[in-house]
Design a protein around this motif. Structure first.
Motif, PDB file in Angstrom:
ATOM      1  N   SER A 339       0.819  -1.215   0.000  1.00 43.24           N
ATOM      2  CA  SER A 339       0.000   0.000   0.000  1.00 43.24           C
ATOM      3  C   SER A 339       0.851   1.263   0.000  1.00 43.24           C
ATOM      4  O   SER A 339       0.385   2.323  -0.410  1.00 43.24           O
ATOM      5  CB  SER A 339      -0.944   0.006   1.207  1.00 43.24           C
ATOM      6  OG  SER A 339      -0.220  -0.006   2.420  1.00 43.24           O
ATOM      7  N   THR A 340       2.109   1.152   0.449  1.00 43.71           N
ATOM      8  CA  THR A 340       2.993   2.320   0.412  1.00 43.71           C
ATOM      9  C   THR A 340       3.808   2.387  -0.880  1.00 43.71           C
ATOM     10  O   THR A 340       4.572   3.326  -1.080  1.00 43.71           O
ATOM     11  CB  THR A 340       3.972   2.312   1.606  1.00 43.71           C
ATOM     12  OG1 THR A 340       4.720   1.090   1.604  1.00 43.71           O
ATOM     13  CG2 THR A 340       3.219   2.435   2.919  1.00 43.71           C
ATOM     14  N   ALA A 344      -2.020  -0.849  -4.054  1.00 49.08           N
ATOM     15  CA  ALA A 344      -3.113  -1.080  -3.117  1.00 49.08           C
ATOM     16  C   ALA A 344      -4.054  -2.182  -3.589  1.00 49.08           C
ATOM     17  O   ALA A 344      -4.653  -2.890  -2.773  1.00 49.08           O
ATOM     18  CB  ALA A 344      -3.893   0.218  -2.894  1.00 49.08           C
ATOM     19  N   LYS A 369      -8.317   1.018   5.651  1.00 53.78           N
ATOM     20  CA  LYS A 369      -7.304   1.943   5.132  1.00 53.78           C
ATOM     21  C   LYS A 369      -7.059   1.732   3.637  1.00 53.78           C
ATOM     22  O   LYS A 369      -7.017   2.689   2.853  1.00 53.78           O
ATOM     23  CB  LYS A 369      -5.997   1.761   5.903  1.00 53.78           C
ATOM     24  CG  LYS A 369      -4.869   2.658   5.426  1.00 53.78           C
ATOM     25  CD  LYS A 369      -3.612   2.428   6.255  1.00 53.78           C
ATOM     26  CE  LYS A 369      -2.485   3.343   5.784  1.00 53.78           C
ATOM     27  NZ  LYS A 369      -1.256   3.153   6.604  1.00 53.78           N
ATOM     28  N   GLN A 373      -7.626   4.174   0.474  1.00 53.78           N
ATOM     29  CA  GLN A 373      -6.519   4.518  -0.417  1.00 53.78           C
ATOM     30  C   GLN A 373      -6.918   4.337  -1.880  1.00 53.78           C
ATOM     31  O   GLN A 373      -6.457   5.063  -2.762  1.00 53.78           O
ATOM     32  CB  GLN A 373      -5.303   3.647  -0.084  1.00 53.78           C
ATOM     33  CG  GLN A 373      -4.026   4.078  -0.781  1.00 53.78           C
ATOM     34  CD  GLN A 373      -2.816   3.313  -0.286  1.00 53.78           C
ATOM     35  OE1 GLN A 373      -2.889   2.595   0.709  1.00 53.78           O
ATOM     36  NE2 GLN A 373      -1.707   3.441  -0.988  1.00 53.78           N
ATOM     37  N   PHE A 406      -2.567   9.233   6.729  1.00 57.50           N
ATOM     38  CA  PHE A 406      -2.761   9.658   5.334  1.00 57.50           C
ATOM     39  C   PHE A 406      -2.295  11.107   5.167  1.00 57.50           C
ATOM     40  O   PHE A 406      -1.556  11.440   4.237  1.00 57.50           O
ATOM     41  CB  PHE A 406      -4.230   9.553   4.933  1.00 57.50           C
ATOM     42  CG  PHE A 406      -4.685   8.188   4.489  1.00 57.50           C
ATOM     43  CD1 PHE A 406      -3.913   7.430   3.625  1.00 57.50           C
ATOM     44  CD2 PHE A 406      -5.907   7.666   4.898  1.00 57.50           C
ATOM     45  CE1 PHE A 406      -4.333   6.190   3.181  1.00 57.50           C
ATOM     46  CE2 PHE A 406      -6.336   6.419   4.463  1.00 57.50           C
ATOM     47  CZ  PHE A 406      -5.546   5.671   3.611  1.00 57.50           C
ATOM     48  N   LEU A 411      -1.493  12.664   1.701  1.00 55.13           N
ATOM     49  CA  LEU A 411      -2.673  12.116   1.020  1.00 55.13           C
ATOM     50  C   LEU A 411      -3.919  12.758   1.632  1.00 55.13           C
ATOM     51  O   LEU A 411      -4.617  12.172   2.465  1.00 55.13           O
ATOM     52  CB  LEU A 411      -2.706  10.590   1.170  1.00 55.13           C
ATOM     53  CG  LEU A 411      -1.475   9.850   0.607  1.00 55.13           C
ATOM     54  CD1 LEU A 411      -1.513   8.381   0.969  1.00 55.13           C
ATOM     55  CD2 LEU A 411      -1.417  10.019  -0.914  1.00 55.13           C
ATOM     56  N   PRO A 414      -7.916  10.975   0.904  1.00 55.64           N
ATOM     57  CA  PRO A 414      -8.392   9.911   1.791  1.00 55.64           C
ATOM     58  C   PRO A 414      -8.439  10.340   3.256  1.00 55.64           C
ATOM     59  O   PRO A 414      -9.294   9.866   4.011  1.00 55.64           O
ATOM     60  CB  PRO A 414      -7.381   8.775   1.574  1.00 55.64           C
ATOM     61  CG  PRO A 414      -6.185   9.406   0.969  1.00 55.64           C
ATOM     62  CD  PRO A 414      -6.687  10.576   0.185  1.00 55.64           C
TER      63      PRO A 414
END
Length: 612
Positions: A339-340, A344, A369, A373, A406, A411, A414
């Protein structure tokens, strides 16, 4: 089960002795015949009934076994062999609550008997609400017997329960009774877990002096040296453990740990793989090895990540899930990495593969989460709602941390979506509303931001968050030109008992006749509320041509603030507002040499250009 009894020398006793010999020779049926003769000769001779119960149990005649154990206790209610025999028989039948009184009575009479202790512990493990009884039983067995094995078991149980200090106390007493390589190693583990690496090292060095072939002490030393960052000695100790016992998977785990610390990731992969292969080759005992197997897979995951081999790291976790499907780490770690790294969708595939409800509950916030994302905010909310029915306060705070994370990483979309949902779920929570208001300011949604922040600032029970909201309002009013409102909001903070607290905030700057927003808009600056209020107050004063007031605020900042760069930036603004542009540029130049972030540096350079 019962092979040794003290018997009077009469005919029945001789027959029982003969039956024992027959049992040992494997002639169970013949032994039963002899015991029947003994009972016929003396119907009140309890040892014959006990041995018959054991023999019938051994030959799977369970109904008969229970009858004879109980008959022995009818004759002699305190017969220790009968108490233990019936108790362990009932354990074998999964009749745990029935077994307890017999085994408890037997252990009271024989406090060093490990069979009855094992039976009691098995019963407690299978009966709900008996966790405290397990600890009490182990503690009593240890204190009454001072048996080192019982002390070690009690110490290990305390470690499992998360009480390493009490485990250390117990094992210290064990070592005082029996100082061996094993007892020293047990105590050393508790020292490691109580952050006493130096004493743990001392104990383990003493252990290898007593028994240089005790590989457990060597691998313990490897761990101690590794934590002390003495990696060369750590690797040497791990190699000694492997040389003594190359077939113990824990020794390879110890070596892999040190190799990871040394940055020798390829070698760490080889060592951890060897440990895995040893566990796979075991015909039995795999359940006991499972925690170490998990660590070995995690070592490989870490090594691949450090080598930059993300695909291999994720594949390793796939293998780990196949073997240990309910370990949350094998889902969480690859999901977090994916996800980083803008993967995702692949992260969500891993989470969607979870079938165990308890595991999914543990990973629910992470799935929430990932869905956010991916921009699937409504799906995220629908998914998480059932999990908020219990532990709602704790879980809402976890979701709040996700939204803040986030935002911390830039971000904002989100983050705002998460906090909108949190405010809908709990409208009167000061943290949720103030954070959402803070986020919305940067997005330019100042009307809704103001409504939220006023609601928090005016709420009598939100404490610190009310003053954070005042700081955010001071900033908002400055950038929207409401300078008198900004002054009042700042003044409220400076009168607050929370003014020395820190939070992520923004400050505005009055430069060349215009109000400038904070160069570090996302995520903002970690500063005291007092600093933020004074900075915004100074900017508002300059905007209202109250230069003397602004100068007074700068003096207060110089006296009280540890944030010298911020003070210099504001001081330069005051000099510029006074019309002394050369003094302003000189002050900003001094700050420029001290700032450690690009946005402030860029802003300062732009201000100096405009001021020339």
């Amino acid at each position: 089960m019962v092979t040794k009894m003290t018997l009077p020398q009469n005919k029945s006793a001789l027959l029982v002795s003969s039956a024992i010999l027959l049992r040992q020779a494997g002639y169970d049926l013949k032994a039963i015949e002899v015991l029947q003769d003994a009972i016929h000769d003396d119907p009140g001779f309890a040892p014959a009934y006990v041995l018959l119960g054991a023999l019938y149990q051994a030959t799977s005649s369970d109904a008969q076994a229970e009858i004879f154990f109980r008959k022995a206790l009818e004759i002699e209610p305190d017969n220790t062999e009968a108490l233990q025999g019936l108790g362990l028989f009932l354990i074998s039948q999964n009749r745990y609550s029935e077994a307890l009184p017999y085994l408890e009575k037997h252990l009271q009479k024989n406090p060093t008997d490990s069979l009855s202790l094992d039976g009691l512990l098995e019963a407690f493990h299978h009966l709900p609400g008996r966790e405290e009884k397990i600890q009490v039983t182990l503690k009593t067995a240890w204190e009454q017997s001072k048996n080192t094995e019982f002390g070690i078991r009690y110490g290990r149980y305390l470690l499992d329960q998360g009480d390493p200090q009490e485990a250390r106390n117990v094992l210290t007493a064990v070592v005082e009774i029996s100082t061996t390589a094993r007892t020293l190693s047990e105590l050393a583990l508790t020292c490691l877990l109580t952050n006493d690496c130096i004493y743990a090292t001392h104990l383990l060095q003493k252990a290898v002096e007593i028994d240089p072939q005790f590989d457990r002490a060597w691998r313990g030393l490897a761990q101690c040296y590794n934590e002390a960052r003495n990696f060369d000695k750590g690797l040497e100790a791990a190699e000694r453990a492997i040389a003594i016992n190359p077939n113990h998977y824990r020794n390879w785990q110890a070596k892999s740990d040190v190799l990871l610390s040394l940055g020798q990731f390829d070698q760490a992969l080889l060592a951890s793989q060897k440990g895995i292969e040893i566990i796979h080759s075991k015909a039995e005992g795999k359940a006991e090895a499972e925690p170490v197997l998990a660590v070995l897979y995690l070592q490989r995951f870490a090594a691949f990540i450090r080598l930059g081999h993300l695909e291999n790291a994720v594949a390793e976790m796939t293998l780990a899930r196949q073997e240990i499907p309910n370990d949350h780490r094998f889902y969480q770690y690859p999901v977090e990495i994916l996800s980083t790294t803008n993967q995702a969708n692949q992260a969500l595939e891993i989470l969607d593969s979870v079938s165990n409800p308890d595991l999914m509950e543990r990973l629910a916030a992470l799935k929430f989460k990932v869905l956010h994302q991916l921009g699937r905010s409504q799906e995220a909310l629908n998914f998480i709602r059932p999990y908020l029915e219990k532990k709602s306060e704790e879980r809402l705070n976890v979701l709040a941390d996700i939204g803040a994370d986030f935002y911390q990483h830039g971000l904002s979309e989100p983050a705002i979506a998460v906090y909108r949902q949190l405010v809908d779920l709990k409208p009167n929570d000061g943290r949720f509303s103030s954070n959402l208001g803070y986020f919305l300011i940067e997005k330019g949604e100042t009307t809704q931001a103001e409504e939220l922040l006023i609601q928090v600032a005016d709420h009598p029970k939100v404490g610190l968050f009310g003053e954070i909201a005042h700081c955010d309002l001071a900033y908002l009013y400055n950038i929207t030109g409401a300078y008198e409102k900004s002054r009042k909001a700042s003044a409220a903070v400076l009168e607050s008992k929370y003014r020395k607290e820190e939070a992520m905030l923004r400050v505005s700057f009055w430069v060349n006749g215009k109000m400038q927003p904070d160069p570090i808009s996302i995520p903002g600056r970690l500063m005291t509320l007092e600093d933020a209020a004074r900075a915004c107050g100074a900017a508002a004063a300059m905007a209202a041509t109250q230069i003397t007031r602004a100068q007074s605020i700068v003096e207060d900042l110089r006296k009280d603030s540890a944030n010298k760069s911020l003070v210099g930036m504001i001081a330069g603004c005051v000099e510029a507002a006074k019309g002394d542009l050369s003094a302003a540029i000189e002050t900003w130049n001094q700050v420029l040499n001290a700032v450690n972030n690009t946005p402030d540096e860029s802003a300062l350079r732009a201000w100096m250009v405009l001021s020339k």
